[in-house]
Design an enzyme around this catalytic site. Structure first.
Site, PDB file in Angstrom:
ATOM      1  CE1 TYR A  55      58.464  25.051  41.030  1.00 16.69           C
ATOM      2  CE2 TYR A  55      56.244  25.244  40.155  1.00 16.69           C
ATOM      3  CZ  TYR A  55      57.227  25.628  41.064  1.00 16.69           C
ATOM      4  OH  TYR A  55      56.939  26.592  41.979  1.00 16.69           O
ATOM      5  CB  THR A 229      77.452  35.458  42.495  1.00 18.04           C
ATOM      6  OG1 THR A 229      78.689  36.161  42.381  1.00 18.04           O
ATOM      7  CG2 THR A 229      76.816  35.765  43.821  1.00 18.04           C
TER       8      THR A 229
END
Ligand code: DSN
Length: 423
Positions: A55, A229
């Site tokens: 994380y 993208t």
């Protein structure tokens, strides 16, 4: 196949079989969906790396969790390379994909009810440019511009300016997912500047062509923001990115919008793969690749023209072709997609401008050359693929003929295996 899936094989047979099935499908067929590509092993290794465990909410040097020594290295490399590749001052490499990238920009710069002027979906725009079915259309007000003439692909810049004057958009949005020509970037930027709007380019389809200098770079023409993208022509992992040409104020608003405004922790394994992909795109070989994509699309265009099949925009100046197979051959987009799938050619049905047919069975097919160019196809092979496509569509109910054509596709696929590395 290497020992790549040894653990899955032992642990989860069903998933293993699906993965290896897909591997075989990709190896034996040819990928013509213009938004897909084959990534390098290096990109896949990074994508499958240990960083999936971590994380790291926040940004390099400003995280909310400990243990960020290496995540910061990864994210800084990705940012630095992205800025260099596209000539931007700022980059946010955390968007999970193209749609979240666009949405984060809207939330960074707009208030509910504010207006965005974008390209009509049926003329080549994208769902996230405000199609009524999207949640964004409930929050912001989207107005549209179209092509002046679908036979040439030219955008109606006069109408675009008139609409902008009338509707006062805060963002003027260029970019597309089914448009085969190059935009006049200066016109967009001039109109935005005249009206005090922000100019935004959605370059998802052509980011690799821009990075490889095969087409113009919208940022060189003064666009404020460019979203993309990373998994299409850029040949990276599935993900998104937002580039800001020079405004620190815009860049800060976008960073806040991505986190904490919209997303949680960045997918650090994907960021590692983005860094690897940007590194690949900086190499001279990538420039050659990007230019070959265009040459190959032109080669396919020639064959379609020879067979008098209508192409929207009259042909292509980028990596994709949108062909009106219903108008030209009496085969609907859905029938064409299915018939070609049966012979190992993957592409997608697509609505054409002012399509008389329904979206789930439109008149067109959309196909392109990024993936087959990665396999090493040159103009000769692309012409052959185009001939096979047209023959299959003309003989869609002739199973003997289709078998023959499938064998030709297999032969080509075998001759050009999916490569492991490009640099
Ligand atoms: N799905 C992508 C494409 O195929 O163009 C865009 O979202």
């Amino acid at each position: 196949m290497a020992n790549e899936y040894a653990y899955i094989k032992k642990q989860d047979k069903k998933v293993f079989e699906a993965i290896t099935g897909e591997e075989k499908r990709e190896a034996e067929g040819l990928e013509l969906i213009p938004s897909e590509n084959y990534v390098s092993r290096a990109v896949r290794e990074a994508n499958g790396s240990i960083f999936t465990n971590k994380y790291s909410e926040g940004y390099p040097g400003k995280r909310y969790y400990g243990g960020q020594k290496y995540t910061d290295v990864i994210e800084n490399i990705a940012i630095e390379r992205a800025c260099k590749l596209f000539g931007a001052k700022f980059a946010n490499v955390q968007p999970h994909s193209g749609a979240p990238a666009n949405i984060a920009v809207y939330f960074a710069l707009l208030q509910p009810g504010d207006t965005v002027l974008g390209m009509d979906l049926s003329h080549g725009g994208h769902l996230t440019h405000g199609h009524p079915v999207t949640y964004m259309a409930k929050i912001f007000r989207f107005v549209r511009y179209k092509m002046k003439n679908p036979e040439t692909g030219e955008i109606d810049y006069k109408a675009l300016r008139e609409t902008a004057i009338k509707e006062k958009p805060k963002i003027i949005l260029a970019g597309f997912s089914a448009y085969s020509r190059e935009l006049d970037y200066k016109k967009f930027v001039d109109i935005a500047r005249e009206l005090g709007a922000i100019s935004m380019m959605d370059a998802a389809h052509i980011a690799g062509l821009i990075a490889g200098k095969a087409v113009k770079n919208p940022l060189d023409y003064g666009f404020d923001i460019m979203t993309t993208t990373t998994h299409k022509t850029l040949r990276g992992p599935r993900g998104g990115m937002i580039l800001v040409r020079e405004s620190e104020e815009i860049a800060k608003a976008i960073d806040k919008s991505i986190f904490p405004g919209f997303q949680g922790g960045p997918h650090m394994h994907i960021l590692a793969a983005k860094a690897v992909c940007f590194g690949e795109a900086m190499k001279p070989a990538f420039k050659k690749y990007a230019k070959q994509i265009l040459k190959n699309a032109k080669a396919m265009e020639e064959v379609f023209r020879k067979h008098k099949i209508r192409m929207l925009g009259g042909g292509t100046s980028n990596h994709l072709i949108l062909a009106d197979v219903y108008g030209s051959l009496g085969v609907s987009g859905r029938e064409a997609e299915r018939a070609l799938d049966e012979i190992g050619l993957t592409l997608n049905m697509n609505a054409i401008a002012d399509d008389p047919r329904k979206p789930m069975d439109p008149s067109g097919i959309r196909f392109g050359t990024p993936a087959i160019t990665t396999r090493g196809f040159k103009e000769k092979e692309c012409r052959e693929v185009a001939e096979i496509m047209i023959e299959a569509l003309k003989n869609k109910d002739n199973s003997k003929k289709k078998k023959e054509l499938h064998a030709r596709v297999r032969k080509l696929s075998k001759k050009f295996p999916i490569p492991d590395k490009f640099v």
